[in-house]
Design a protein around this motif. Structure first.
Motif, PDB file in Angstrom:
ATOM      1  N   MET A  57      50.289  53.907  45.390  1.00 17.74           N
ATOM      2  CA  MET A  57      50.597  52.321  44.891  1.00 17.74           C
ATOM      3  C   MET A  57      49.677  51.551  45.826  1.00 17.74           C
ATOM      4  O   MET A  57      48.974  50.499  45.303  1.00 17.74           O
ATOM      5  CB  MET A  57      51.844  52.047  44.905  1.00 17.74           C
ATOM      6  N   ALA A 105      43.326  41.890  24.705  1.00 21.27           N
ATOM      7  CA  ALA A 105      42.143  42.630  24.093  1.00 21.27           C
ATOM      8  C   ALA A 105      42.246  42.474  22.465  1.00 21.27           C
ATOM      9  O   ALA A 105      41.427  42.305  21.887  1.00 21.27           O
ATOM     10  CB  ALA A 105      42.194  43.955  24.435  1.00 21.27           C
ATOM     11  N   VAL A 117      46.237  51.938  45.303  1.00 21.91           N
ATOM     12  CA  VAL A 117      45.714  51.004  44.016  1.00 21.91           C
ATOM     13  C   VAL A 117      45.697  49.559  44.200  1.00 21.91           C
ATOM     14  O   VAL A 117      44.820  48.784  43.662  1.00 21.91           O
ATOM     15  CB  VAL A 117      46.925  51.366  43.015  1.00 21.91           C
ATOM     16  N   ASP A 118      46.787  48.978  44.979  1.00 22.71           N
ATOM     17  CA  ASP A 118      46.773  47.513  45.111  1.00 22.71           C
ATOM     18  C   ASP A 118      45.643  47.028  46.315  1.00 22.71           C
ATOM     19  O   ASP A 118      45.286  45.975  45.974  1.00 22.71           O
ATOM     20  CB  ASP A 118      48.222  47.174  45.629  1.00 22.71           C
ATOM     21  N   ILE A 126      46.223  54.185  38.102  1.00 24.07           N
ATOM     22  CA  ILE A 126      47.353  54.578  37.835  1.00 24.07           C
ATOM     23  C   ILE A 126      47.920  55.956  37.544  1.00 24.07           C
ATOM     24  O   ILE A 126      49.207  56.178  37.829  1.00 24.07           O
ATOM     25  CB  ILE A 126      48.044  53.692  36.741  1.00 24.07           C
ATOM     26  N   TYR A 127      46.967  56.604  37.195  1.00 24.44           N
ATOM     27  CA  TYR A 127      47.272  58.018  37.068  1.00 24.44           C
ATOM     28  C   TYR A 127      47.582  59.002  38.297  1.00 24.44           C
ATOM     29  O   TYR A 127      48.355  59.916  38.348  1.00 24.44           O
ATOM     30  CB  TYR A 127      46.155  58.654  36.182  1.00 24.44           C
ATOM     31  N   ARG A 151      41.607  56.935  36.215  1.00 20.40           N
ATOM     32  CA  ARG A 151      42.121  55.499  36.689  1.00 20.40           C
ATOM     33  C   ARG A 151      43.303  55.273  37.721  1.00 20.40           C
ATOM     34  O   ARG A 151      44.121  56.235  37.573  1.00 20.40           O
ATOM     35  CB  ARG A 151      42.579  54.934  35.358  1.00 20.40           C
ATOM     36  N   ARG A 187      48.541  43.967  33.955  1.00 23.24           N
ATOM     37  CA  ARG A 187      47.449  44.682  33.216  1.00 23.24           C
ATOM     38  C   ARG A 187      46.433  44.749  33.914  1.00 23.24           C
ATOM     39  O   ARG A 187      45.634  45.662  33.967  1.00 23.24           O
ATOM     40  CB  ARG A 187      47.184  43.733  31.919  1.00 23.24           C
ATOM     41  N   ASP A 188      46.245  43.701  34.743  1.00 23.27           N
ATOM     42  CA  ASP A 188      44.630  43.895  35.689  1.00 23.27           C
ATOM     43  C   ASP A 188      44.648  44.993  36.524  1.00 23.27           C
ATOM     44  O   ASP A 188      43.983  45.709  36.478  1.00 23.27           O
ATOM     45  CB  ASP A 188      44.471  42.357  36.051  1.00 23.27           C
ATOM     46  N   ARG A 189      45.732  45.010  37.397  1.00 30.13           N
ATOM     47  CA  ARG A 189      45.502  45.887  38.520  1.00 30.13           C
ATOM     48  C   ARG A 189      46.017  47.338  38.048  1.00 30.13           C
ATOM     49  O   ARG A 189      45.613  48.371  38.495  1.00 30.13           O
ATOM     50  CB  ARG A 189      47.101  45.673  39.288  1.00 30.13           C
ATOM     51  N   TYR A 190      47.047  47.397  36.743  1.00 26.89           N
ATOM     52  CA  TYR A 190      47.368  48.852  36.472  1.00 26.89           C
ATOM     53  C   TYR A 190      47.062  49.504  35.008  1.00 26.89           C
ATOM     54  O   TYR A 190      47.236  50.519  34.914  1.00 26.89           O
ATOM     55  CB  TYR A 190      48.978  48.934  36.554  1.00 26.89           C
ATOM     56  N   PRO A 222      38.397  45.218  28.312  1.00 31.40           N
ATOM     57  CA  PRO A 222      38.981  46.347  28.280  1.00 31.40           C
ATOM     58  C   PRO A 222      40.231  46.846  27.753  1.00 31.40           C
ATOM     59  O   PRO A 222      41.265  45.868  27.952  1.00 31.40           O
ATOM     60  CB  PRO A 222      38.714  47.171  29.663  1.00 31.40           C
ATOM     61  N   ASP A 223      40.457  47.877  26.792  1.00 29.87           N
ATOM     62  CA  ASP A 223      41.510  48.357  26.184  1.00 29.87           C
ATOM     63  C   ASP A 223      42.614  48.789  27.455  1.00 29.87           C
ATOM     64  O   ASP A 223      42.120  49.118  28.529  1.00 29.87           O
ATOM     65  CB  ASP A 223      41.497  49.610  25.474  1.00 29.87           C
ATOM     66  N   PRO A 224      44.009  48.473  27.420  1.00 18.13           N
ATOM     67  CA  PRO A 224      44.791  48.799  28.561  1.00 18.13           C
ATOM     68  C   PRO A 224      44.720  50.348  28.487  1.00 18.13           C
ATOM     69  O   PRO A 224      44.297  51.155  27.559  1.00 18.13           O
ATOM     70  CB  PRO A 224      46.094  48.345  28.042  1.00 18.13           C
ATOM     71  N   ILE A 225      45.558  50.705  29.694  1.00 22.00           N
ATOM     72  CA  ILE A 225      45.513  52.398  29.827  1.00 22.00           C
ATOM     73  C   ILE A 225      46.996  52.717  29.056  1.00 22.00           C
ATOM     74  O   ILE A 225      46.906  53.582  28.416  1.00 22.00           O
ATOM     75  CB  ILE A 225      45.630  52.753  31.112  1.00 22.00           C
ATOM     76  N   PHE A 226      48.013  51.971  29.588  1.00 22.56           N
ATOM     77  CA  PHE A 226      49.311  52.212  28.874  1.00 22.56           C
ATOM     78  C   PHE A 226      49.851  51.108  28.186  1.00 22.56           C
ATOM     79  O   PHE A 226      49.793  50.048  28.766  1.00 22.56           O
ATOM     80  CB  PHE A 226      50.215  52.513  30.025  1.00 22.56           C
ATOM     81  N   THR A 227      50.021  51.300  26.969  1.00 23.32           N
ATOM     82  CA  THR A 227      50.945  50.207  26.053  1.00 23.32           C
ATOM     83  C   THR A 227      52.468  50.483  26.176  1.00 23.32           C
ATOM     84  O   THR A 227      52.882  51.539  25.212  1.00 23.32           O
ATOM     85  CB  THR A 227      50.178  50.088  24.775  1.00 23.32           C
ATOM     86  N   TYR A 247      43.247  45.003  45.562  1.00 28.58           N
ATOM     87  CA  TYR A 247      43.101  43.354  44.950  1.00 28.58           C
ATOM     88  C   TYR A 247      43.512  42.420  46.131  1.00 28.58           C
ATOM     89  O   TYR A 247      43.829  41.329  46.035  1.00 28.58           O
ATOM     90  CB  TYR A 247      44.128  43.420  43.864  1.00 28.58           C
ATOM     91  N   LEU A 285      46.888  48.623  19.699  1.00 25.93           N
ATOM     92  CA  LEU A 285      47.163  47.964  20.791  1.00 25.93           C
ATOM     93  C   LEU A 285      48.259  46.882  20.446  1.00 25.93           C
ATOM     94  O   LEU A 285      48.607  46.544  19.244  1.00 25.93           O
ATOM     95  CB  LEU A 285      45.751  46.906  20.916  1.00 25.93           C
ATOM     96  N   VAL A 290      48.697  48.356  32.385  1.00 27.43           N
ATOM     97  CA  VAL A 290      49.751  48.460  31.920  1.00 27.43           C
ATOM     98  C   VAL A 290      50.397  47.204  31.202  1.00 27.43           C
ATOM     99  O   VAL A 290      50.013  45.954  31.658  1.00 27.43           O
ATOM    100  CB  VAL A 290      51.079  48.757  32.646  1.00 27.43           C
ATOM    101  N   VAL A 291      50.443  47.428  29.863  1.00 26.85           N
ATOM    102  CA  VAL A 291      51.150  46.147  29.020  1.00 26.85           C
ATOM    103  C   VAL A 291      52.531  46.239  28.664  1.00 26.85           C
ATOM    104  O   VAL A 291      52.943  47.497  28.271  1.00 26.85           O
ATOM    105  CB  VAL A 291      50.220  46.058  27.776  1.00 26.85           C
ATOM    106  N   VAL A 292      53.057  45.290  29.023  1.00 27.34           N
ATOM    107  CA  VAL A 292      54.571  45.128  28.807  1.00 27.34           C
ATOM    108  C   VAL A 292      54.667  43.954  27.921  1.00 27.34           C
ATOM    109  O   VAL A 292      53.899  43.112  27.567  1.00 27.34           O
ATOM    110  CB  VAL A 292      55.619  45.085  29.908  1.00 27.34           C
ATOM    111  N   ASP A 330      48.300  41.752  23.294  1.00 29.73           N
ATOM    112  CA  ASP A 330      47.464  42.142  24.424  1.00 29.73           C
ATOM    113  C   ASP A 330      46.112  41.359  24.150  1.00 29.73           C
ATOM    114  O   ASP A 330      45.674  41.072  23.317  1.00 29.73           O
ATOM    115  CB  ASP A 330      47.217  43.617  24.149  1.00 29.73           C
ATOM    116  N   GLY A 335      55.334  46.523  41.216  1.00 30.42           N
ATOM    117  CA  GLY A 335      54.142  46.374  41.965  1.00 30.42           C
ATOM    118  C   GLY A 335      53.721  45.091  41.616  1.00 30.42           C
ATOM    119  O   GLY A 335      52.988  44.381  42.386  1.00 30.42           O
ATOM    120  N   ALA A 393      54.867  49.560  37.904  1.00 30.53           N
ATOM    121  CA  ALA A 393      53.764  48.509  37.323  1.00 30.53           C
ATOM    122  C   ALA A 393      54.834  47.353  37.419  1.00 30.53           C
ATOM    123  O   ALA A 393      54.244  46.404  38.144  1.00 30.53           O
ATOM    124  CB  ALA A 393      53.158  48.775  36.225  1.00 30.53           C
TER     125      ALA A 393
END
Lengths: 394, 394, 394, 394
Positions: free
Chosen positions: B386, D39, B389-390, B355-356, B353, C324-327, C7-12, B393, D33, C329-331, D37, C366, C363
């Protein structure tokens, strides 16, 4: 999504694959580490050491990354040199089967055979070794699972050692469930798997190798190397500083680690005792229910598997189907020569607890009754099993 | 209890074993069923069918119960008959390695070799096949992981098919991460493993076998049978009505089932796209950070692995150690000829993915900076990653 | 079957619920025991003792079976007697919120308030206590998560103790991530939850209760009893010989057990240090990327949460969506008064590792760039974060 | 590390907490999660809908984040307005207990009581409602677990509805194990928990609320709001667009999701049938073993719990200890008035399968025999249970 329209059974009381301990299932779900990550290298070394502790052996064991048929084939391929005379001891289907592997590599394969419901005799082995001093290697299947019978490994091992020969022991379905330790029985290659009495899924082999066996394999130019069948490649692979010959099965190692923690914490003698008690209760119940055991004598009946002789005219597949449908209980069929003649109840790992004997006796007796066998007494069977369970406390 | 005094890493960004998907870890923790339980037989058949769907192939694949080196060795042992002339295509360590297995079984092994940072040329393969019409089998490593480079499998496959030869393809670390499907590339034996782009632990091999390959293996009297190395024994083993040659790895099958559910639900093209995007971002970041790629050209750089050429004088073990200690990131070393010359970042399965790429670029660049390499620009590297990645979009 | 088309996020990277440690997830999957099973009773007592060790306190803590809002409401309901004058200290939304609960039970609630990006002053508290000697109870939110700011708990606690008053401390999102221990700060009721810095899912509350607080609650006829809101009912419930007031959350206790094992094995100071380092790196990165912190001063910015002030005109929901969509990542968003003005990056439990600061900075920066904010420098942000990460080793 | 020196039991055959389904344990181990989120928001809404499907109700249910005592207390606090006259129906300890909660909020609590081994009579309820037309709310414990008896919920519900009153039903340990659906029985507030017949761990409550109950609660100024005890706060919380009043128990929701998938896939009638069959077999076995049931009549014995009357002079704690020590089986004690007079065997969720009746009958009968009770016949007991199991197929 659901790939299983058939519901899962309630009790898996088989001779392997067996039900795994919950802690093993959790172990399997640990994050997967890179095999050369220092944490995994240290972990692998630690797990290998736990196998050694379980083996109560003086040297580091070997873990091979396939279920125990891999280790048995690899042992034949590695230890038997061209021209070697091999004495294959046969008291069942698995012992017989090893002879085919041996024949691929040996100069000659001799066989000493007992009926498939009997055990081998150590004296006969000693006699044969005297008769044929050219024998280099003896092969023994300790617990011939398709018969549910055990051979006198210690006595046979002593005879082989006295004759100065090498001994390969298949202890796949006995180690961990009874008193069979590689050095105590003088095994030179000792093969077992975590997928039986240790309560893991299938996928690994555990081997003890004596110095003499290492010497012979390393001197054997035909012993597999750079091959899935190699044992010698893995001699030092457990050391954190050494490379793996190929990628180890990381998750299976995690499961094994959890199983060994359980085994060592409970104490091997305690584990063996509950296997023995479960089998004893099961045999008492089967007999009291009006059924017969496959083994000619109770003394040779395995503490990890009870083979029940089928009444005349019973189709074993139909029996296993009715037992599963009605009771949710899964038991094992026979194999090859024993197929159709018996069904087998496993007492291995998590199901090697006396209370399970009630379930297995009731299920087998009930299934036969349902198929129309006369003279079955489920109640008497369960009561007799219960008496054995209770006897430990009286 | 704690067999790991060394803390687990935070990110396993390796080329295998790779981090597994959480759903795969949960799959591994499913209760263990008896292999002949009807629920497991149906489950196994269903999983095999899911492999077929993932392969987009017209015939049922084969699952072997050991990591892909088993399948590659088995393929050599099964398909190559005595006297066969094999053309081994080499663009890296793994391709080279297959030649040693081939040599065990073949009459003659020819090699066509590209530099280890380059790819093979389909025209050269066609030429060689014309020159040596006695060639029976061609072997190709699609993605030579120790180099992080991919060969033009479809073009080579077309040339081999045109010449009427059989093709063995090692797609272990490419299948599932890019567009490489067995029938589309005319592979006769196609080997992959769930432990790479499918995000499973190591322990299984997945094979596609063409009719022609089945015919040749079954006609080959020397092809392993009753052996761990056998492929032919497993031809129909996925059918619920057929016996298993030996006990399958039940838990690994459960993990694979979960991985295939994820793969098929996401859609292969979507999965490939995120592998490609991650690798592209990683390469852009590595270059912008002031570092070099190992592959001679970006077009042949793998979407599943980025090999970074080490600056002069850098000890790769020291680099990996500092990256792990400081950042908790684990990457892969080179192998054999590439060992010490590069380090490799995996983009496989859950880590494929975009972001990694930020983490891997920062970790590698940071590690080299920490070792005193001048001219590294972590910020520029991450910013360039980055941007890729961007870009998806914008 | 699949209840999650998204889809589940990658990083919460949130401020809670947070990503749980893998060992906690495995703990949650342990078999469920009967609460009165002796094994569970002993287990519960042992887990309670581990909470005590983590609290470094001299008396047994209390576990309540609901997330920390339960404990806070219960503390208000139990400790505040009719007519009590309560001084509620407010520096954010959560501190303010406690006042509403307090008002339900108190005779009078006084408030001392700091701006929501500032911290309270211990001297002001001391002054207020002198001015109003009728104050019985002081309430403090240590880390007001919606602001990401921390108050000087030890100094305030000393002032309250000096005045002979009782102190309720909400340390929900600070305990386990920084140096805040109940007895060291003179808290009489100290509330935290395993679902923040301990890396568990939400569902439990952990409380320290001083002797004085026990005395007051037990003397309070209005303190809830035979109620979900009761604290006093649970005073001795951790003892294996005592009944549970109602059924405890067995699986959550198993998860907590695993989390405490990790916490105690790593050592609290080491855990706090990685929280602090992660937050420091994150703040440095945010600033270098051209963004602003919410907190008025870095000294009061929480080590477990970084609140980033949103540039003018930015919609925070749109920002979180694009991140979240691009990366993947959830904050976290702000809450109440801070909602829309900031977004919050959590550094709690498994994500409190410095390398995550690179992901969060990239994230957030960005995402803002993608929304058209000018002057953002992702590379500079990540490089600055990286510098803090590296500084620990230079 | 090991907080459990006492070995885990082999069979947890209790009335709750119960053994959880393996799929539920895997559900609990899903990554955690963030509650906001997208999801998770979608997941929560989907799980709520699955509860509705399981309830076969026409409106969305409510999930509260504490075990069912929370929901019962909340129901009393929310629905009962000052001055309300409540008719509390009592046939056991739990029914009695609800009266204490009711008394906190009601103007007057009337009770209609049956002996604790009997069931209530719908006609008597109707009569009472006629006698006291000022009754506003009727409360019924459907299955009073400490007695193992069930009341005629549908008939009572019809009587209450006919009288135009509101009905609170505690179906905690009956829903999911027998035919009791909120709208079919005219419940206005219907409380159950996933920790009984659905095979989840304790930690959540599931509620059906009728329109009339919503209206009354929303009109009730004293109904808890901004409180753990609030129901009204959660009315729309399941909608993905709505905020949660406080953080939901994420992992418990994941476990519930898995349990509902199992329940809906198996089909509620099939699930109820196996509960009934298991209980019937258990009762038959208990009687044939020479023991007595607690319930006055088999018609009112619960399909989810069999209460066995203890022979004179037997200490129930000693009995449960010997059953656990010898057989590894855990059963439940009585509660309050029934404590010491009976022990209870649960048939809930995964253990509601007929084969378990053999284990429970043998264990209870064996334990009593071991304590010296004369006239116990384990064999006859198991045989009788087996006959019921088999009867389904004959």
């Amino acid at each position: 999504m659901t790939s299983q329209p058939i519901p899962d059974p309630i009790f898996t009381l088989t001779t392997g694959p067996v039900d795994a301990y919950p802690a093993v299932l959790r172990g399997l779900s640990r994050p997967v580490l890179y095999d050369y990550d220092p944490a995994f290298l240290a972990h692998y070394e630690a797990v290998n050491e736990k196998v050694r502790l379980a083996f109560r052996s003086s040297s580091q064991p070997v873990i091979l990354h396939g279920e125990p048929v891999l280790a048995l084939e690899a042992a034949a391929a590695s230890l038997i040199a061209k021209g070697d005379v091999v004495l294959n001891l046969v008291s069942g289907v698995y012992g017989k089967g090893f002879g085919y592997w041996a024949a691929r590599y040996a100069g000659e394969v001799l066989e000493l055979e007992a009926p498939y419901n009997e055990a081998l005799d150590a004296q006969a082995v000693a006699d044969e070794l005297r008769k044929r001093p050219d024998i280099a290697i003896v092969a023994l299947c300790h617990h011939d699972t398709p018969s549910g019978t055990v051979n006198p490994a210690a006595e046979i091992g002593a005879a082989v050692r006295a004759a100065g020969k090498l001994l390969i022991v298949d202890a796949v379905s006995s180690f961990g469930g009874m008193d069979v330790l590689p050095e105590a029985i003088n095994a030179d290659i000792f093969v077992t798997g975590p997928n039986k009495c240790l309560g893991c899924p299938p996928g690994l082999s555990l081997l003890h190798v004596s110095e003499a066996a290492w010497d012979k394999m390393e001197a054997n130019a035909d012993a597999p190397r750079a091959s899935m069948l190699s044992i010698v490649d893995w001699r030092r692979a457990h050391e954190a500083s050494q490379p793996f010959p190929f990628t180890p099965s990381v998750s299976e190692i995690n499961g094994l680690d959890a199983a060994l923690d359980l085994y060592l914490a409970e104490g091997d003698e305690a584990v063996w005792a509950r296997h023995a008690r479960t089998a004893e209760a099961c045999r008492a119940g089967i007999l009291a229910a009006g059924l017969s055991l496959w083994s000619a004598r109770q003394e040779i009946a395995s503490p990890t598997c009870t083979a029940v002789r089928l009444p005349h005219g019973i189709n074993e597949a139909a029996l296993r189907t009715i037992i599963r449908d009605r009771y949710g209980v899964v038991v094992s069929s026979g194999r090859a020569e024993t197929l159709g003649k018996l069904i087998r109840i496993g007492h291995m790992g998590p199901t090697a607890r006396p209370i399970y004997s009630l379930v297995s006796v009731a299920a087998v007796a009930g299934g036969l009754q349902a198929l129309g066998v006369k003279g079955i007494d489920v109640g008497a069977g369960v009561a007799a099993a219960m008496e054995v369970v209770d006897r430990a406390y009286n």
